[in-house]
Design a protein around this motif. Structure first.
Motif, mmCIF file in Angstrom:
data_model
loop_
_atom_site.group_PDB
_atom_site.id
_atom_site.type_symbol
_atom_site.label_atom_id
_atom_site.label_comp_id
_atom_site.label_asym_id
_atom_site.label_seq_id
_atom_site.Cartn_x
_atom_site.Cartn_y
_atom_site.Cartn_z
ATOM 1 N N THR A 74 -58.398 74.224 74.716
ATOM 2 C CA THR A 74 -57.699 75.310 74.014
ATOM 3 C C THR A 74 -56.551 74.780 73.169
ATOM 4 N N TYR A 75 -55.807 73.845 73.720
ATOM 5 C CA TYR A 75 -54.673 73.265 73.008
ATOM 6 C C TYR A 75 -55.029 71.863 72.510
ATOM 7 N N ALA A 76 -56.122 71.761 71.803
ATOM 8 C CA ALA A 76 -56.585 70.456 71.320
ATOM 9 C C ALA A 76 -55.580 69.809 70.381
ATOM 10 N N GLU A 77 -54.954 70.609 69.524
ATOM 11 C CA GLU A 77 -53.965 70.047 68.597
ATOM 12 C C GLU A 77 -52.784 69.470 69.356
ATOM 13 N N GLU A 78 -52.345 70.174 70.393
ATOM 14 C CA GLU A 78 -51.225 69.679 71.207
ATOM 15 C C GLU A 78 -51.616 68.410 71.950
ATOM 16 N N GLN A 79 -52.847 68.340 72.418
ATOM 17 C CA GLN A 79 -53.305 67.110 73.074
ATOM 18 C C GLN A 79 -53.252 65.932 72.110
ATOM 19 N N ALA A 80 -53.659 66.178 70.887
ATOM 20 C CA ALA A 80 -53.627 65.116 69.888
ATOM 21 C C ALA A 80 -52.191 64.682 69.606
ATOM 22 N N ARG A 81 -51.293 65.638 69.560
ATOM 23 C CA ARG A 81 -49.887 65.287 69.324
ATOM 24 C C ARG A 81 -49.312 64.519 70.505
ATOM 25 N N ALA A 82 -49.665 64.919 71.724
ATOM 26 C CA ALA A 82 -49.182 64.198 72.898
ATOM 27 C C ALA A 82 -49.644 62.743 72.859
ATOM 28 N N THR A 83 -50.883 62.546 72.446
ATOM 29 C CA THR A 83 -51.399 61.183 72.310
ATOM 30 C C THR A 83 -50.629 60.414 71.243
ATOM 31 N N LEU B 185 -50.365 68.128 80.374
ATOM 32 C CA LEU B 185 -51.525 68.477 81.183
ATOM 33 C C LEU B 185 -52.251 69.620 80.489
ATOM 34 N N ALA B 186 -53.513 69.407 80.137
ATOM 35 C CA ALA B 186 -54.294 70.417 79.418
ATOM 36 C C ALA B 186 -55.416 70.931 80.299
ATOM 37 N N PHE B 187 -55.798 72.183 80.045
ATOM 38 C CA PHE B 187 -56.950 72.790 80.700
ATOM 39 C C PHE B 187 -58.026 72.988 79.637
ATOM 40 N N GLY B 188 -58.982 72.080 79.582
ATOM 41 C CA GLY B 188 -60.005 72.172 78.555
ATOM 42 C C GLY B 188 -59.433 71.875 77.185
ATOM 43 N N ALA C 3 -52.095 67.167 89.641
ATOM 44 C CA ALA C 3 -52.020 66.555 88.307
ATOM 45 C C ALA C 3 -50.587 66.512 87.795
ATOM 46 N N VAL C 4 -49.823 67.574 88.035
ATOM 47 C CA VAL C 4 -48.425 67.602 87.593
ATOM 48 C C VAL C 4 -47.624 66.515 88.302
ATOM 49 N N VAL C 5 -47.823 66.373 89.614
ATOM 50 C CA VAL C 5 -47.086 65.363 90.373
ATOM 51 C C VAL C 5 -47.446 63.961 89.893
ATOM 52 N N GLU C 6 -48.731 63.723 89.632
ATOM 53 C CA GLU C 6 -49.147 62.407 89.151
ATOM 54 C C GLU C 6 -48.496 62.086 87.807
ATOM 55 N N LEU C 7 -48.450 63.068 86.922
ATOM 56 C CA LEU C 7 -47.814 62.845 85.620
ATOM 57 C C LEU C 7 -46.315 62.650 85.765
ATOM 58 N N ALA C 8 -45.695 63.459 86.617
ATOM 59 C CA ALA C 8 -44.254 63.308 86.838
ATOM 60 C C ALA C 8 -43.936 61.940 87.430
ATOM 61 N N ALA C 9 -44.808 61.449 88.323
ATOM 62 C CA ALA C 9 -44.608 60.118 88.898
ATOM 63 C C ALA C 9 -44.669 59.047 87.826
ATOM 64 N N ARG C 10 -45.564 59.228 86.855
ATOM 65 C CA ARG C 10 -45.652 58.260 85.750
ATOM 66 C C ARG C 10 -44.399 58.282 84.888
ATOM 67 N N LEU C 11 -43.663 59.386 84.956
ATOM 68 C CA LEU C 11 -42.381 59.474 84.255
ATOM 69 C C LEU C 11 -41.213 59.096 85.154
ATOM 70 N N GLY C 12 -41.528 58.677 86.386
ATOM 71 C CA GLY C 12 -40.491 58.232 87.319
ATOM 72 C C GLY C 12 -39.769 59.355 88.024
ATOM 73 N N TYR D 60 -47.614 60.911 70.367
ATOM 74 C CA TYR D 60 -46.266 60.640 70.889
ATOM 75 C C TYR D 60 -46.267 59.589 71.994
ATOM 76 N N ARG D 61 -47.482 59.144 72.407
ATOM 77 C CA ARG D 61 -47.645 58.168 73.488
ATOM 78 C C ARG D 61 -47.198 58.728 74.840
ATOM 79 N N TRP D 62 -47.383 60.027 75.035
ATOM 80 C CA TRP D 62 -47.108 60.646 76.322
ATOM 81 C C TRP D 62 -48.302 60.434 77.258
ATOM 82 N N PRO D 63 -48.051 60.364 78.568
ATOM 83 C CA PRO D 63 -49.171 60.448 79.509
ATOM 84 C C PRO D 63 -49.901 61.790 79.329
ATOM 85 N N LEU D 64 -51.230 61.752 79.360
ATOM 86 C CA LEU D 64 -52.033 62.946 79.111
ATOM 87 C C LEU D 64 -53.146 63.039 80.147
#
Length: 230
Positions: free
Chosen positions: A178-187, A173-176, A213-222, A189-193
């Protein structure tokens, strides 16, 4: 043991994360904030303390610098999933990762008081007009009073990174940007983003939106309810 453990940045301290933990609990994901060791602490102190508190926890929710600890904590404590929140990600697969990028160490070194000693709290690393707008009214002074004070050695240290950590159930989960490189890595890695329009302390100014947003992502991870609770 709660279902979710919110892991504060060791630079900011636990207080700023209490609104998010309460919002997550209202959203149906029972949560609490990990407590940090007494300062000045070392990275090993942080890793041991958070691992003890994460034992049996389903979802780890690290923010900012705490993301560097998350793979080792999950590996040792057996957490089922991680939702990284505007967080740094370890470098590489296995070995160790640095707690501060080389380019950032120059800024940190400039903050060391004459003659050495503890760094000022993170809230005083920046000009007031830059940092205060990130906090809701009344919160800057509260966080400033409780933020950990660390040594320069903390930032030149490393933490362990278990091999294969990026293949474990994780989301980002990103806020804007700032962590663009981490967002790219998450993608990669095929993580939900999920990306929210906000700043680095969006979890303090808009805790319910972040919790949703955290709950929605956690739900996608079961690992969490997928619909709001009343």
């Amino acid at each position: 043991m709660p279902a979710a453990l919110v892991v504060p940045s060791p630079l900011l301290g636990p207080l700023a994360y209490e609104p998010l933990a309460r919002a997550l609990t209202r959203r149906g994901l029972d949560a609490r904030v990990a407590q940090l060791p007494s300062t000045p602490f070392t990275p090993d102190d942080v890793l041991d303390a958070v691992t003890d508190q994460a034992d049996g926890c389903a979802v780890l929710v690290p923010h900012s610098n705490a993301g560097l600890y998350a793979p080792a904590v999950c590996g040792r404590a057996g957490c089922a999933a991680t939702v990284f929140v505007d967080a740094a990600l370890p470098e590489g697969d296995g070995g160790t990762t640095r707690l501060a990028p080389v380019a950032f160490l120059g800024h940190v070194r400039s903050l060391v008081p004459p003659g050495g000693g503890l760094l000022p709290p993170w809230t005083r690393w920046w000009e007031a007009e830059e940092i205060r707008p990130l906090f809701p009214e009344g919160w800057f002074d509260r966080v400033d009073e409780t933020a950990p004070r660390l040594t320069l050695d903390y930032f030149t240290a490393t933490v362990p990174v278990p091999a294969g950590w990026e293949s474990r159930p994780s989301a980002y989960l990103a806020f804007g940007g700032t962590y663009a490189e981490e967002q790219a890595r998450a993608t990669a890695y095929r993580w939900p983003l999920t990306v929210l329009d906000g700043h680095h302390l969006h979890l303090l100014t808009q805790p319910q939106a972040v919790a949703d947003a955290v709950v929605e992502l956690a739900a996608r991870l079961g690992q969490a309810p997928s619909s709001p609770l009343t």
